[in-house]
Motif scaffolding. Structure first.
Motif, PDB file in Angstrom:
ATOM      1  N   LEU A  92       2.836   6.860  10.139  1.00  8.18           N
ATOM      2  CA  LEU A  92       3.244   7.058   8.747  1.00  8.18           C
ATOM      3  C   LEU A  92       3.578   5.696   8.157  1.00  8.18           C
ATOM      4  O   LEU A  92       4.524   5.031   8.601  1.00  8.18           O
ATOM      5  N   MET A  93       2.820   5.282   7.166  1.00  9.22           N
ATOM      6  CA  MET A  93       2.984   3.961   6.573  1.00  9.22           C
ATOM      7  C   MET A  93       3.748   4.067   5.253  1.00  9.22           C
ATOM      8  O   MET A  93       3.401   4.862   4.376  1.00  9.22           O
ATOM      9  N   GLU A  94       4.775   3.233   5.114  1.00 11.58           N
ATOM     10  CA  GLU A  94       5.612   3.230   3.915  1.00 11.58           C
ATOM     11  C   GLU A  94       5.499   1.877   3.214  1.00 11.58           C
ATOM     12  O   GLU A  94       5.433   0.830   3.867  1.00 11.58           O
ATOM     13  N   HIS A  95       5.477   1.917   1.889  1.00 11.07           N
ATOM     14  CA  HIS A  95       5.383   0.673   1.119  1.00 11.07           C
ATOM     15  C   HIS A  95       6.678  -0.125   1.308  1.00 11.07           C
ATOM     16  O   HIS A  95       7.780   0.409   1.159  1.00 11.07           O
ATOM     17  N   THR A 102       4.627  -2.279  13.464  1.00 13.53           N
ATOM     18  CA  THR A 102       3.794  -2.931  12.450  1.00 13.53           C
ATOM     19  C   THR A 102       4.528  -3.098  11.125  1.00 13.53           C
ATOM     20  O   THR A 102       5.127  -2.157  10.600  1.00 13.53           O
ATOM     21  N   GLU A 103       4.504  -4.316  10.575  1.00 13.84           N
ATOM     22  CA  GLU A 103       5.056  -4.622   9.254  1.00 13.84           C
ATOM     23  C   GLU A 103       4.070  -5.531   8.522  1.00 13.84           C
ATOM     24  O   GLU A 103       3.187  -6.137   9.139  1.00 13.84           O
ATOM     25  N   ASN A 104       4.264  -5.632   7.192  1.00 14.38           N
ATOM     26  CA  ASN A 104       3.422  -6.508   6.364  1.00 14.38           C
ATOM     27  C   ASN A 104       1.931  -6.207   6.549  1.00 14.38           C
ATOM     28  O   ASN A 104       1.092  -7.121   6.572  1.00 14.38           O
ATOM     29  N   TYR A 105       1.614  -4.944   6.692  1.00 18.03           N
ATOM     30  CA  TYR A 105       0.229  -4.540   6.925  1.00 18.03           C
ATOM     31  C   TYR A 105      -0.472  -4.336   5.581  1.00 18.03           C
ATOM     32  O   TYR A 105       0.090  -3.740   4.656  1.00 18.03           O
ATOM     33  N   HIS A 144       9.011   1.620  -1.201  1.00 17.60           N
ATOM     34  CA  HIS A 144       9.475   2.650  -0.262  1.00 17.60           C
ATOM     35  C   HIS A 144       9.066   4.060  -0.725  1.00 17.60           C
ATOM     36  O   HIS A 144       7.906   4.316  -0.950  1.00 17.60           O
ATOM     37  N   ARG A 145      10.020   4.982  -0.899  1.00 18.77           N
ATOM     38  CA  ARG A 145       9.714   6.377  -1.192  1.00 18.77           C
ATOM     39  C   ARG A 145       9.217   6.605  -2.621  1.00 18.77           C
ATOM     40  O   ARG A 145       8.826   7.713  -2.974  1.00 18.77           O
ATOM     41  N   GLN A 146       9.256   5.578  -3.448  1.00 23.60           N
ATOM     42  CA  GLN A 146       8.713   5.731  -4.799  1.00 23.60           C
ATOM     43  C   GLN A 146       7.184   5.835  -4.785  1.00 23.60           C
ATOM     44  O   GLN A 146       6.569   6.238  -5.761  1.00 23.60           O
ATOM     45  N   VAL A 147       6.600   5.445  -3.673  1.00 28.20           N
ATOM     46  CA  VAL A 147       5.148   5.516  -3.500  1.00 28.20           C
ATOM     47  C   VAL A 147       4.858   6.473  -2.347  1.00 28.20           C
ATOM     48  O   VAL A 147       5.590   6.507  -1.353  1.00 28.20           O
ATOM     49  N   ALA A 148       3.816   7.270  -2.481  1.00 30.89           N
ATOM     50  CA  ALA A 148       3.464   8.242  -1.433  1.00 30.89           C
ATOM     51  C   ALA A 148       3.120   7.533  -0.136  1.00 30.89           C
ATOM     52  O   ALA A 148       2.570   6.429  -0.127  1.00 30.89           O
ATOM     53  N   TYR A 149       3.482   8.163   0.971  1.00 31.64           N
ATOM     54  CA  TYR A 149       3.117   7.630   2.282  1.00 31.64           C
ATOM     55  C   TYR A 149       1.597   7.628   2.453  1.00 31.64           C
ATOM     56  O   TYR A 149       0.860   8.344   1.769  1.00 31.64           O
ATOM     57  N   ILE A 150       1.159   6.830   3.422  1.00 31.81           N
ATOM     58  CA  ILE A 150      -0.238   6.829   3.850  1.00 31.81           C
ATOM     59  C   ILE A 150      -0.247   7.015   5.364  1.00 31.81           C
ATOM     60  O   ILE A 150       0.627   6.478   6.064  1.00 31.81           O
ATOM     61  N   THR A 179       6.714   3.614   9.791  1.00 33.59           N
ATOM     62  CA  THR A 179       8.085   4.134   9.884  1.00 33.59           C
ATOM     63  C   THR A 179       8.206   5.337  10.810  1.00 33.59           C
ATOM     64  O   THR A 179       9.324   5.710  11.195  1.00 33.59           O
ATOM     65  N   ASP A 180       7.087   5.955  11.164  1.00 34.96           N
ATOM     66  CA  ASP A 180       7.133   7.118  12.053  1.00 34.96           C
ATOM     67  C   ASP A 180       5.766   7.289  12.687  1.00 34.96           C
ATOM     68  O   ASP A 180       4.759   6.769  12.188  1.00 34.96           O
TER      69      ASP A 180
END
Length: 291
Positions: free
Chosen positions: A136-139, A109-112, A143-149, A124-125
């Motif tokens: 595990l959803m990454e912005h 999944t991308e662009n979600y 990216h890592r500057q924002v917390a995962y969801i 990403t995982d």
């Protein structure tokens, strides 16, 4: 747990994944080959040893495993997959995809778009816990500057902020979320039972016995005070009693001494009056008392 087990999967050379046969993980990734369970067949399944890690399992199975095999561990309700390289096992995401009907999220999944969260997100995982898959959803921009969801496969938000991915703390939270209301009630009841158990200990003296048993001489002395230590008031009363006893003892000693002195003086006077010599011991005793 008694159901902890592992399985060994080997490339099915009659499937579309035949090109994975004996490739290292790095080669498979560089060639953009998908590593999925449908390209493999299960060749072995056994119990895991208590507390056995993926590295320990890989070392134990090293002689019977080949490069490109996949070890699937089902441990404590969590499923983890490892691609067998020549020198180490590589943690593998996306090998097992439950894909129930109505799935919105997969590892591809991308662009979600997530409701209430700006920007696009990508998976990403993933992890499977108690039979349910989480992602595990990454912005995609920050990216890592924002917390995962963390989402489930239906796109439902499970954790709004996750700083460290699927670490032990996060996995424990997911385990708790997967418990049924009945399981939560059972655990809560066990906790209440333990509290009541300790309260009974405290009320019937068992608490004191366990607390004082290392310091008291016997159970007759168990009274809630370690080694029968006295409080401030008891110590004050005791000091007064000791002082009174000391004073009485001193008075009695002085009284006894004056009687003996008078007796010695009488004995000396009788000796002098009768013209007899004064016994030496009487003179010595009188001199000692004067001194």
């Amino acid at each position: 747990m008694k159901n902890d087990q592992f399985a060994v999967y080997r490339v099915d050379r009659h499937s579309e994944g035949r090109d994975l046969w004996h490739l290292s993980y790095q080669e498979a990734v560089s060639r953009k080959l998908a590593i999925r369970i449908e390209y493999y067949r299960q060749i072995d399944i056994r119990p895991l040893l208590p507390g056995e890690s993926a590295i320990a399992l890989w070392k134990r199975m090293k002689e019977s495993c080949e490069v490109s095999d996949v070890l699937v561990l089902n441990q404590n309700g969590e499923i983890h997959c490892y691609y067998v390289n020549e020198d180490y096992p590589q943690l593998l995401s996306g090998f097992i995809r439950l894909n129930p009907s109505g799935t919105l999220v997969t590892l591809d999944t991308e662009n979600y778009r997530i409701s209430g969260k700006p920007g696009n997100w990508m998976a990403t995982d993933d992890i499977i816990i108690d039979g349910k898959q989480f992602y595990l959803m990454e912005h995609q921009e920050y990216h890592r500057q924002v917390a995962y969801i963390i989402l489930d496969s239906y796109g439902k938000m499970i954790m709004e902020e996750c700083q460290n991915g699927f670490d032990e703390k996060t996995k424990q939270k997911l385990h708790e979320l997967m418990k049924t209301p009945e399981q939560r009630e059972q655990e809560h009841q066990k906790y209440k039972d333990r509290l009541e158990h300790y309260q009974k200990f405290f009320e019937n003296g068992t608490y004191e016995r366990s607390w004082e048993s290392g310091t008291e001489g016997n159970y007759n002395m168990v009274d809630g005070q370690v080694n029968n230590l006295k409080n401030v008031e008891e110590k004050r009363v005791e000091r007064k009693l000791v002082q009174k006893l000391d004073q009485a003892s001193k008075k009695k000693s002085k009284k006894r001494e004056s009687v003996i002195k008078r007796l010695r003086e009488k004995q000396i006077a009788i000796a002098v009056k009768s013209g007899k010599p004064v016994p030496r011991y009487l003179e010595q005793d009188m001199e000692r008392r004067r001194g």
